[in-house]
Design an enzyme around this catalytic site. Structure first.
Site, PDB file in Angstrom:
ATOM      1  N   HIS A 237       0.873  -1.176   0.000  1.00 19.89           N
ATOM      2  CA  HIS A 237       0.000   0.000   0.000  1.00 19.89           C
ATOM      3  C   HIS A 237       0.913   1.230   0.000  1.00 19.89           C
ATOM      4  CE1 HIS A 237      -3.105   2.790   1.250  1.00 19.89           C
ATOM      5  NE2 HIS A 237      -4.003   1.836   1.092  1.00 19.89           N
ATOM      6  N   ARG A 257      -6.123  10.732   0.151  1.00 26.71           N
ATOM      7  CA  ARG A 257      -5.883  11.223  -1.211  1.00 26.71           C
ATOM      8  C   ARG A 257      -7.200  11.416  -1.942  1.00 26.71           C
ATOM      9  NH1 ARG A 257      -2.840   6.831  -3.399  1.00 26.71           N
ATOM     10  NH2 ARG A 257      -2.998   5.777  -1.398  1.00 26.71           N
TER      11      ARG A 257
END
Ligand SMILES: Cc1cc2nc3c(=O)[nH]c(=O)nc-3n(C[C@H](O)[C@H](O)[C@H](O)COP(=O)(O)OP(=O)(O)OC[C@H]3O[C@@H](n4cnc5c(N)ncnc54)[C@H](O)[C@@H]3O)c2cc1C
Length: 576
Positions: A237, A257
């Site tokens: 990740h 994000r």
């Protein structure tokens, strides 16, 4: 005097996460005898870490969605090496899994009209992730434990299984160590199901906790000569915490994000412009992870080897409302207010796509009477897992394996317990306390994870991997000194973990060296392109002469799904 408790059950399930519990419920409801064992507390399996959601093509928000599109997204994102049959089974059955959870009391987020809310996950064509706040996994596990308790299914928590009982006739039970009591547990069974979760703790930076995801199921099955697949495929990740040390690897959800967080290097440059100018921070997981890795390697990283993730341009109220968990996480570990200061982040080992080979329809491994479900298996996610698919997998294949096993064990006869084998296993275990010299297992475990992070991490190459394999030989020879009081001895548990970790690491390193291309999460800087000739799975089998590696082509993808894979391009949405 050694204290040993013995049990007999038709099916032993090792693992009390979502996969193990769902399987236990099915077996019980089909009137079979089942015993569940977990090395942690009852409601504390790794499944509770899952936050974002569980995928099912319900079409509540986007009626155009279908199980076929779900399958196409899964195979496309999986680099075309998923097991197509397993994917189609999952996608067809996932809506039923949601219904089951609802029936059992799972409180999914709903729209005003009463429909279950679904949201976008990365690389999904339509909104299909169902969620319960930011604690979907915890809620699912609680619901399953409630059902297990209602049915009074026998359950042993904090028992660490350290060996399977195995003969030429296959597996017939297991031997464990009661962590709390400091006693042995011997379980005789007609069949054993491994639901032990993944192996992201082979790496020093991991979104799992230190004591779990240590590859136990892999190690246990390895010693029975089981077959494994795609062990090189490991998902990193892009954003985990890098600091402080006790929090390194803890996930920083992609929702940051998704909500507009930007990535900056130490020069203040929004570097994703150079890696994916179209999708920027919302590019695919492997692309962002490699971009961060490259920035750090090029000397543009932060003091703790990460980059900055900045959401300070959003109002504090908005952050508190949309990202409460991340806000609390940075407050807790660093006393930082993320509405005022950027977060220091870097890639973290997150999900094991590779693992035990199973036939998927019944969960049967290559070893007689040994079954596997959940993250310990391979094939479903190919070279890259789609977010939200893992929770669906544990529910669907937990049920299907339970169903198939219920039919099988009914006709199966008992095999007698071999006392000599049990005595040997217990005395080998007890030898560990007799070592008066050696290394601290906790330190050896940490060093091994660091070696893996450096030699077969986000970006790999042949030379590094080969050097990693040489270092692994040293680790294998290291003698361990398990001292300290019993029970609850952390050093003993680390020594047990190492027995599983060493073969797991070896298979990851050897498979990563074997696959001379880059596909999905497996990126080789010395073989940076994807090759059609490599559209196959890498298999690993332990033999007397060592590991045997070979490949087999992937089964044909049915035309209807193949067409959708080519037609539909994944859209970029908010990622969780
Ligand atoms: C931070 C994070 C967020 C995630 N978010 C999502 C998400 O939003 N959606 C999604 O689909 N997936 C998500 N995942 C992935 C998902 O949580 C896991 O893949 C899934 O929960 C695995 O379930 P499992 O039942 O296979 O294994 P686990 O839940 O890992 O359970 C394994 C069980 O095996 C037991 N065990 C292991 N070894 C032994 C042994 N030697 N003896 C006895 N017992 C043993 C453990 O105690 C545990 O009970 C996330 C993962 C992480 C780390």
């Amino acid at each position: 005097m050694l204290s040993i408790r013995t049990y007999q059950t038709e099916v032993l399930i090792i693992g009390s996460g979502g996969a193990g519990l769902r399987c236990a419920l099915e077996l019980h409801d089909k009137k079979r005898d089942v015993l569940v064992v977990g090395k942690c507390e009852k409601r504390d399996a790794h499944t509770i870490l899952a936050t974002g959601g569980i995928n099912a093509a319900l079409g509540t928000m986007d009626p155009q969605d279908s199980w076929q599109l779900h399958a196409a997204d899964t195979i496309r994102d999986g680099g075309l090496i998923n097991n197509p049959k397993a994917v189609m089974t999952l996608c067809k059955a996932a809506p039923r899994a949601i219904l089951e959870l609802v029936t059992w009391g799972a409180n999914f987020h709903r729209e005003k009209n009463g429909n279950i809310t679904q949201r976008f996950f990365g690389a999904a064509t339509y909104r299909r992730a169902c969620f319960i706040g930011d604690h979907t996994g915890r809620e699912i596990l609680n619901v399953l434990v409630d059902q297990v308790e209602q049915r009074k299914i026998p359950f042993l928590s904090q028992v660490y299984i350290f060996s399977l009982l195995h003969s030429s006739q296959g597996v017939y039970g297991a031997v464990g160590w009661d962590i709390r009591k400091g006693t042995f547990v011997v379980i005789q069974a007609k069949a054993v199901v491994l639901a032990t979760g993944g192996h992201s703790r082979m790496f020093s930076r991991s979104s799992s906790r230190f004591w779990e995801n240590t590859g136990d199921g892999i190690g246990l099955a390895y010693r029975c000569g089981a077959q494994f697949m795609d062990m090189e495929m490991f998902q990193f990740h892009p954003t985990g915490m890098v600091y402080p040390e006790n929090a390194a690897g803890v996930l920083v959800t992609e929702a940051v994000r998704g909500e507009g967080g930007i990535l900056l290097n130490t020069h203040g440059e929004r570097f994703m412009r150079r890696y994916d100018p179209a999708r920027m921070e919302l590019s695919a997981r492997d692309v962002v992870a490699r971009a961060i890795y490259t920035e750090v390697q090029a000397g543009r990283g932060t003091q703790h080897g990460g980059v900055w993730l900045d959401i300070t341009h959003k109002p504090k109220d908005y952050i508190l409302q949309r990202l409460p968990k991340v806000y609390a996480q940075f407050q807790h570990f660093l006393g930082i207010d993320i509405s005022k200061k950027p977060m220091e982040v870097g890639p973290t080992a997150h999900y094991s796509m590779g693992g035990l080979w199973t036939n998927y329809t019944t969960g049967q491994t290559s070893v007689k009477h040994l079954y596997a479900i959940g993250e310990v298996t391979s094939g479903m996610h190919g070279a890259n897992r789609l977010g939200g698919n893992s929770l669906a997998e544990i529910m669907v294949f937990g049920r299907l394996t339970g169903e198939a096993l219920a039919r099988k064990v009914k006709r199966q006869r008992w095999r007698s317990l071999n006392k000599k084998t049990v005595d040997t296993l217990i005395s080998t275990f007890s030898q560990q306390f007799k070592n008066k010299r050696g290394n601290d297992p906790l330190k050896v475990k940490q060093d091994l994870m660091q070696m893996m992070w450096e030699h077969v991490g986000v970006v790999r190459n042949g030379k590094q991997i080969a050097a990693g394999l040489q270092l692994l030989e040293q680790f294998k020879k290291t003698s361990l000194f398990v001292h300290g009081p019993l029970p609850m001895n952390a050093k003993l548990l680390a020594a047990l973990d190492l027995q599983h970790m060493l073969p797991t690491c070896e298979m990851i390193l050897k498979s990563a060296l074997y696959r001379t291309e880059s596909r999905g999460a497996h990126y080789r800087s010395d073989h940076p392109t994807i090759l059609s000739s490599w559209r196959k799975n890498v298999y690993c089998t332990p033999t007397r002469q060592g590991l045997r590696l070979f490949t087999k082509p992937v089964a044909k993808i049915p035309n209807t799904i193949q067409r959708l894979i080519l037609e539909k391009q994944p859209t970029t949405h908010l990622l969780e």
